[in-house]
Design an enzyme around this catalytic site. Structure first.
Site: not given
Length: 473
Positions: A451, A69, A66, A214
């Site tokens: 990120e 990670d 994703d 999420y």
């Protein structure tokens, strides 16, 4: 007037949008899970997660990690795939002109292959592989990971209309990408898309299994409209048009477009159909114009305030995801208006021409590529100054090809805490971006700004493609 103020930043030299597009697509090869292909260009990665799905005797190998990670979340993965497909459909000519269409198709197919595998029965969709909490407590390469590859799924008794709807949108949009290139594969995607939409619509229920990573805040009506809009575009079948018309009351005026909230995307697609003669879709045209008006500097109904340097700033957590998706809609709608020979829209007391909307969208792309107060690109490997410490496990740890010895769960933190550039440059990765004051620290530990994610890059590809073959001024 304020639009011109933000345009004033546009004084830098010509940006190489073709190079930016190339690198944006290359990023996805670094996010691949599973058995990597022979033609893999990101060579610091290797095969990983080759037994995903085995607890349930299903093949869930492949797909995308994703972000930084090692978890596979199908909801945002599907959204990224939809955005990639939208770019391939909307800007095929521009992307082909720089020889990137084949690579983009491969990026889409890596996602769609996984989504179709995850859809194991008409009312079963696997929605996540890996436990987010245990994964996030480790800092290890995907090639080494030994955390639980827990499986999550939705079914008729445990539904999740958001993720089933988004998966339907992803496969319907991708079916258009492959329609003239591989008709058999296109038909397979469309069949799955129809089945997933029926599942999402008939077994309604909100998806919360991927919380706290999420969580659904906008509900599932946006995904149902978004999926139906893509299915209408892919099939031309009136039942999907009737669906969005009969449920147009769900459509809301919003100020963000994201993995959670798809209203603005659906509205943009359906506004194009309005201008193609579907007069019953006027509400969607009005709602997407409300979205545009909420973004434009100087609008009397502006809701999203830019940073001093001109970047749309929705919230301080991976903000570039919102700037890129907003820019996707701005470019799409300016193109829709141009094709419809509509010269401007009215935002309360302020009028904006199509050129102003287009130029503001361009300013967002240029900001990300270096036209900003930090004078840096937010894409790794683009420009003279760019992020060097993305919050990304496999990029920040030595490649398994250079250090084959296992780096265990906690062993990786010695690398995480070193204030040095990542050993593997994740070319094309767009990070979360600067804060509301245009500042960026370039520290791996600052995950909300450093990120990269698949959906930031996916949302950038359409906008940067829109600028190829155009003079940067």
């Amino acid at each position: 007037m304020l639009v011109e103020l933000f345009m004033a930043f546009q004084s830098m030299g010509t940006l190489d949008y073709g190079d930016a597009l190339n690198k944006s697509i290359l990023f996805f090869e670094g996010q691949r899970s599973g058995k990597l292909p022979v033609k893999q260009r990101v060579n610091w990665r290797a095969d990983s997660a080759l037994s995903d799905g085995s607890p349930d005797n299903v093949n869930l190998i492949g797909g995308y990690y994703d972000a930084g990670d090692n978890v596979k979340f199908v909801w945002p993965m599907s959204f990224s795939t939809t955005l990639l497909s939208w770019a391939a459909i909307e800007y095929q000519k521009e992307i082909s002109s720089v020889n990137q269409l084949g690579y983009l198709r491969s990026s889409i197919k890596w996602g769609t292959n996984f989504i179709t595998r995850a859809h194991t029965a008409p009312t079963t969709l696997y929605t996540q592989v890996g436990d987010g909490n245990s994964d996030h407590s480790c800092w290890e390469r995907p090639e080494d990971m030994d955390t639980a590859r827990t499986l999550y799924k939705i079914s008729s008794s445990s539904p999740g209309s958001e993720v089933a709807g988004e998966a339907a949108a992803a496969l319907a949009s991708a079916s258009l990408v492959f329609k003239s290139f591989d008709s058999k594969y296109s038909s397979k995607l469309l069949s799955h898309a129809k089945s997933l939409f029926e599942f999402a619509d008939q077994c309604r229920g909100s998806y919360q299994a991927s919380c706290p990573f999420y969580c659904s805040h906008s509900g599932y009506n946006d995904e149902l409209l978004w999926a139906a809009a893509w299915l209408y575009k892919a099939t031309g079948e009136n039942k999907y048009l009737s669906y969005v018309i009969s449920n147009q009351g769900w459509s809301q005026a919003v100020n963000e477009f994201s993995w959670d909230n798809k209203f603005a995307g659906a509205q943009a697609l359906l506004a194009s159909e309005f201008y193609n003669g579907k007069n019953e879709l006027g509400k969607f045209k009005n709602d997407v114009e409300s979205f545009v008006c909420a973004l434009m500097p100087g609008s009397s109904s502006q809701q999203i305030k830019p940073t001093p340097g001109g970047l749309l700033f929705t919230r301080d957590g991976s903000n570039l995801q919102y700037a890129t998706t907003a820019t996707t809609v701005l470019f799409h709608y300016s193109k829709t208006l141009t094709q419809a020979r509509v010269g401007s829209i009215q935002c309360g007391s302020t009028k904006f021409t199509v050129s102003q909307i287009h130029d503001f969208a361009k300013s967002q792309v240029d900001y990300i590529l270096g036209n900003n107060p930090m004078k840096m690109s937010y894409m790794v490997g683009f420009g003279n100054k760019c992020p060097t410490q993305p919050h990304h496990r496999s990029s920040s740890l030595p490649s398994i090809k250079s250090k084959p010895d296992k780096i265990d769960c906690k062993g990786g933190f010695s690398y995480y805490n070193i204030d040095q550039p990542n050993p593997n440059a994740h070319i094309g990765a767009i990070v979360g971006g600067p804060d509301s004051s245009d500042h960026f620290s370039d520290k791996r530990t600052d995950y909300s700004h450093a990120e990269p994610t698949t959906y930031i890059n996916a949302a950038f590809i359409g906008p940067v493609a829109a600028l190829i073959c155009r003079n940067s001024n």
